[in-house]
Design an enzyme around this catalytic site. Structure first.
Site, PDB file in Angstrom:
ATOM      1  N   CYS A 115       0.838  -1.198   0.000  1.00  0.00           N
ATOM      2  CA  CYS A 115       0.000   0.000   0.000  1.00  0.00           C
ATOM      3  C   CYS A 115       0.878   1.255   0.000  1.00  0.00           C
ATOM      4  CB  CYS A 115      -0.989  -0.027   1.170  1.00  0.00           C
ATOM      5  SG  CYS A 115      -2.355   1.149   0.959  1.00  0.00           S
ATOM      6  N   HIS A 209      -3.575  -4.980   0.840  1.00  0.00           N
ATOM      7  CA  HIS A 209      -3.017  -5.385   2.130  1.00  0.00           C
ATOM      8  C   HIS A 209      -3.069  -6.903   2.290  1.00  0.00           C
ATOM      9  CE1 HIS A 209      -2.479  -1.492   4.249  1.00  0.00           C
ATOM     10  NE2 HIS A 209      -3.332  -1.082   3.331  1.00  0.00           N
ATOM     11  N   GLU A 211      -1.594  -8.719   4.292  1.00  0.00           N
ATOM     12  CA  GLU A 211      -1.577  -9.112   5.709  1.00  0.00           C
ATOM     13  C   GLU A 211      -2.977  -9.193   6.311  1.00  0.00           C
ATOM     14  OE1 GLU A 211      -1.966  -4.701   6.104  1.00  0.00           O
ATOM     15  OE2 GLU A 211      -0.990  -6.081   4.700  1.00  0.00           O
TER      16      GLU A 211
END
Length: 232
Positions: A115, A209, A211
């Site tokens: 990002c 993202h 994660e």
């Protein structure tokens, strides 16, 4: 390399972090980042902001580097005046992470920008950003999802060859590409969703993202590159 490669992840400073009876300044990182590195086969090391001149020494101890998501990059970094919708600057973080990126590129250390990290990679290489995407307003504090289409023949497409729904939270995007970068994925509306350097060095940025999801393929590709790079 014997054992798991060491992957550094940039962190940030928050003045009012709270835990237990304490409210103190803290170096923070959402736990999804180290967990994803661990799930992908790496060891995670948190890198709090430091003096930029220490970046090369920090990177020299790493096998791979992740520049994490976060606030908007200060527009003066890419020669622009701030849009009213651009967030407040994080100058110390910008300086530290740009120095980390420069050090990783110079040392040929595998690098993943997530990002803001992808946007900062673009800026580090002389690119610019769109400061606000109309129609990309998101619910504050809630990650949305949208499909991302890989560009055939790219490093990203080798890791994730199919159209994939990804978790995202952003209102800015890559505009003019930095020197040497190529686009390796798009959103349906044409927004640049991944960029990379088409060289022997493993350098990739993704706008979403990973994660916050279950797909570890991008991080696994980073960890594998870290484990097999010359000198590792």
């Amino acid at each position: 390399m014997a054992g798991r490669p060491l992957i550094g992840i940039s962190t940030y400073i928050e003045a009012g972090a709270r835990w237990g009876v304490w409210e103190l300044e803290a170096a923070l990182l959402p736990v999804g980042y180290p967990r994803l590195v661990q799930r992908a086969g790496g060891l995670a090391a948190m890198l709090p902001p430091d003096a930029p001149e220490h970046a090369a020494a920090a990177v020299a101890r790493l096998d791979g580097l992740v520049i994490a998501g976060g606030p908007d990059v200060e527009p003066s970094r890419y020669g622009a005046e701030p849009d009213p919708r651009t967030g407040p600057p994080a100058r110390a973080r910008d300086a530290w992470e740009l120095a980390l990126i420069d050090a990783a590129l110079a040392a040929h250390v595998p690098l993943l920008g997530i990002c803001r990290g992808m946007q900062l990679l673009n800026v580090a290489l002389g690119g610019t950003l769109v400061q606000h995407l109309d129609g990309h307003a998101e619910v504050i504090g809630v990650f949305g999802r949208h499909p991302v289409k890989p560009v055939p023949g790219t490093r990203y497409a080798a890791a994730v060859p199919e159209l994939t729904s990804v978790p995202a939270y952003h209102h800015q995007a890559v505009d003019r590409l930095g020197a040497g970068l190529v686009v390796s994925a798009h959103a349906e509306d044409g927004t640049v969703e991944a960029v990379e350097l088409p060289s022997e060095d493993w350098v990739l940025g993704v706008q979403w993202h990973p994660e916050m999801g279950e797909d570890v393929r991008v991080l696994r590709a980073l960890v594998e590159a870290a484990a097999t790079r010359p000198g590792s």
